[in-house]
Design a protein around this motif. Structure first.
Motif, PDB file in Angstrom:
ATOM      1  N   LEU A  34       4.633 -11.087  68.020  1.00 46.73           N
ATOM      2  CA  LEU A  34       3.240 -10.976  68.453  1.00 46.73           C
ATOM      3  C   LEU A  34       2.694  -9.616  68.037  1.00 46.73           C
ATOM      4  O   LEU A  34       3.341  -8.591  68.261  1.00 46.73           O
ATOM      5  CB  LEU A  34       3.122 -11.130  69.971  1.00 46.73           C
ATOM      6  CG  LEU A  34       3.503 -12.491  70.552  1.00 46.73           C
ATOM      7  CD1 LEU A  34       3.377 -12.473  72.067  1.00 46.73           C
ATOM      8  CD2 LEU A  34       2.644 -13.598  69.962  1.00 46.73           C
ATOM      9  N   ILE A  35       1.509  -9.629  67.449  1.00 38.45           N
ATOM     10  CA  ILE A  35       0.834  -8.395  67.052  1.00 38.45           C
ATOM     11  C   ILE A  35       0.018  -7.904  68.236  1.00 38.45           C
ATOM     12  O   ILE A  35      -0.842  -8.628  68.759  1.00 38.45           O
ATOM     13  CB  ILE A  35      -0.079  -8.632  65.830  1.00 38.45           C
ATOM     14  CG1 ILE A  35       0.709  -9.224  64.652  1.00 38.45           C
ATOM     15  CG2 ILE A  35      -0.814  -7.341  65.456  1.00 38.45           C
ATOM     16  CD1 ILE A  35       1.780  -8.328  64.084  1.00 38.45           C
ATOM     17  N   VAL A  36       0.286  -6.678  68.669  1.00 38.05           N
ATOM     18  CA  VAL A  36      -0.411  -6.058  69.797  1.00 38.05           C
ATOM     19  C   VAL A  36      -1.202  -4.877  69.242  1.00 38.05           C
ATOM     20  O   VAL A  36      -0.635  -4.014  68.565  1.00 38.05           O
ATOM     21  CB  VAL A  36       0.590  -5.583  70.877  1.00 38.05           C
ATOM     22  CG1 VAL A  36      -0.139  -4.912  72.031  1.00 38.05           C
ATOM     23  CG2 VAL A  36       1.443  -6.751  71.369  1.00 38.05           C
ATOM     24  N   ALA A  37      -2.501  -4.851  69.523  1.00 34.36           N
ATOM     25  CA  ALA A  37      -3.369  -3.808  68.980  1.00 34.36           C
ATOM     26  C   ALA A  37      -4.350  -3.319  70.037  1.00 34.36           C
ATOM     27  O   ALA A  37      -4.653  -4.045  70.988  1.00 34.36           O
ATOM     28  CB  ALA A  37      -4.126  -4.343  67.769  1.00 34.36           C
ATOM     29  N   PRO A  38      -4.869  -2.106  69.876  1.00 33.98           N
ATOM     30  CA  PRO A  38      -5.819  -1.566  70.851  1.00 33.98           C
ATOM     31  C   PRO A  38      -7.161  -2.296  70.908  1.00 33.98           C
ATOM     32  O   PRO A  38      -7.808  -2.316  71.945  1.00 33.98           O
ATOM     33  CB  PRO A  38      -6.026  -0.117  70.403  1.00 33.98           C
ATOM     34  CG  PRO A  38      -4.824   0.212  69.600  1.00 33.98           C
ATOM     35  CD  PRO A  38      -4.436  -1.077  68.931  1.00 33.98           C
ATOM     36  N   GLU A  39      -7.585  -2.886  69.789  1.00 36.30           N
ATOM     37  CA  GLU A  39      -8.897  -3.532  69.731  1.00 36.30           C
ATOM     38  C   GLU A  39      -8.779  -4.959  69.236  1.00 36.30           C
ATOM     39  O   GLU A  39      -7.864  -5.292  68.483  1.00 36.30           O
ATOM     40  CB  GLU A  39      -9.825  -2.737  68.810  1.00 36.30           C
ATOM     41  CG  GLU A  39     -10.086  -1.329  69.316  1.00 36.30           C
ATOM     42  CD  GLU A  39     -10.930  -0.512  68.351  1.00 36.30           C
ATOM     43  OE1 GLU A  39     -11.336  -1.036  67.291  1.00 36.30           O
ATOM     44  OE2 GLU A  39     -11.169   0.660  68.663  1.00 36.30           O
ATOM     45  N   ASP A  40      -9.737  -5.786  69.617  1.00 40.18           N
ATOM     46  CA  ASP A  40      -9.750  -7.190  69.235  1.00 40.18           C
ATOM     47  C   ASP A  40     -10.456  -7.369  67.887  1.00 40.18           C
ATOM     48  O   ASP A  40     -11.514  -7.986  67.802  1.00 40.18           O
ATOM     49  CB  ASP A  40     -10.426  -8.034  70.310  1.00 40.18           C
ATOM     50  CG  ASP A  40     -10.235  -9.523  70.079  1.00 40.18           C
ATOM     51  OD1 ASP A  40      -9.346  -9.886  69.292  1.00 40.18           O
ATOM     52  OD2 ASP A  40     -10.989 -10.313  70.681  1.00 40.18           O
TER      53      ASP A  40
END
Length: 181
Positions: free
Chosen positions: A37-43
């Motif tokens: 799963l890619i987890v990032a600060p912004e959508d």
């Protein structure tokens, strides 16, 4: 090859990551049966230095260490520097460390470990340009293609670290072996 079925690996990243440090590790984890799963600060899409793009599966503010088996921290100077300023990203790293879960960092990906207070008394490697920061944060730094630090005592996470994308093969092997253990 280790079986990573029932394992979910979070990739904590933002724009500016080193493309191969996600794509090749992601492919290997999925080939071994794991989920990434890619987890990032912004959508919004995160874009690598060479144009690889991923849509985040989850925002760092929503991510809970209990949901993951392991954490991957890819390099890329701007990627690593941006993540250090995202409190939720630092909290996710702290949560993984507190839970004793494997954390794999390559190149500049290890930088956020200093902000998460995760390197005191640990031995790791990284991009050579991070050596001083890691040593100042209490780490023992080694110049090795890959270094695995199992820690001492209950609850210490397994730290898998590597210098650069030139060391991807031994890094991937260590990630697959130790996350699947």
């Amino acid at each position: 090859m280790s079986d990573l079925s029932r394992r979910t690996v979070a990739v904590l990243t933002t724009t500016g990551f080193e493309d191969a440090e996600i794509s090749r590790v992601k492919h290997a984890v999925e080939e071994a049966g794991g989920r990434v799963l890619i987890v990032a600060p912004e959508d919004s899409p995160v874009i690598g230095k060479r144009g690889t793009s991923y849509d985040p599966d989850m925002l760092s503010g929503e991510a809970d260490a209990a949901s993951f088996s392991a954490l991957l921290l890819p390099g890329g100077v701007s990627n690593a520097d941006r993540l250090r300023t995202d409190a939720a990203a630092v909290d996710l790293v702290r949560g993984m460390v507190a839970a004793g879960k494997p954390v794999a960092a390559i190149c500049h990906g290890a930088w956020i470990l200093t902000d998460a207070d995760a390197v005191q008394g640990r031995t790791l490697t990284s991009s050579p340009s991070l050596k001083t920061d890691l040593v100042n944060a209490g780490a023992d730094w080694v110049d090795e293609a890959v270094h695995v630090d199992a820690g001492e005592g209950a609850g210490k996470p397994l730290l898998i670290t590597s210098r650069t994308k030139a060391d991807l093969e031994p890094f991937i092997e260590a990630v697959i072996t130790h996350v699947g253990a």
